[in-house]
Write a protein that holds these residues in place. Structure first.
Motif, PDB file in Angstrom:
ATOM      1  N   LEU A  22      -0.521   4.479   4.216  1.00 57.52           N
ATOM      2  CA  LEU A  22      -1.096   3.134   4.153  1.00 57.52           C
ATOM      3  C   LEU A  22      -0.078   2.082   4.583  1.00 57.52           C
ATOM      4  CD1 LEU A  22      -3.157   3.461   0.861  1.00 57.52           C
ATOM      5  CD2 LEU A  22      -4.085   3.050   3.156  1.00 57.52           C
ATOM      6  N   GLY A  45      -5.082  -0.924   7.723  1.00 62.39           N
ATOM      7  CA  GLY A  45      -5.557  -0.074   6.646  1.00 62.39           C
ATOM      8  C   GLY A  45      -6.123   1.244   7.143  1.00 62.39           C
ATOM      9  N   VAL A  67      -6.281  -0.994   2.075  1.00 62.76           N
ATOM     10  CA  VAL A  67      -4.991  -1.520   2.502  1.00 62.76           C
ATOM     11  C   VAL A  67      -4.083  -1.667   1.286  1.00 62.76           C
ATOM     12  CG1 VAL A  67      -5.898  -2.790   4.489  1.00 62.76           C
ATOM     13  CG2 VAL A  67      -5.696  -3.931   2.296  1.00 62.76           C
TER      14      VAL A  67
END
Length: 109
Positions: free
Chosen positions: A47, A54, A103
């Protein structure tokens, strides 16, 4: 042939009321526990690399080279910890379904 089935039905109960399922579930949870921490760290790294773009769970699974079933619980853990959020965007999965984008908190708008 019919003797085979009648003998099998006498030896095995049709319903075990979840006893076998409970044992298998407990064994699976025990086996997965050591992997959980490592997978969370790897997911956070992926991530981080993705930045503000994201990743969907599907993309995270591909980035971690794991089946989606193994990644969903890791994603849930990261979301619950507050390290990451679903930012409201959606992208298509490999199957063409909409999927939430995750995200890291630092990249959330």
């Amino acid at each position: 042939m019919s003797d085979y089935y009648s003998q099998a039905s006498q030896n095995l109960p049709l319903f075990d009321f979840g006893a076998t399922a409970a044992e298998t579930k407990a064994a699976a949870a025990k086996a997965a526990k050591p992997k959980r921490k490592v997978r969370s760290v790897v997911a956070l790294e992926r991530l981080q690399r993705a930045g503000a773009d994201g990743l969907t769970r599907d993309e995270l699974a591909a980035a971690m080279d794991l089946p989606i079933q193994s990644v969903c619980s890791v994603a849930l853990q990261i979301l619950r910890s507050g390290d990451a959020v679903e930012d409201g965007r959606k992208r298509k999965t490999a199957c063409g379904h909409d999927a939430a984008v995750i995200v890291l908190k630092e990249f959330a708008k």
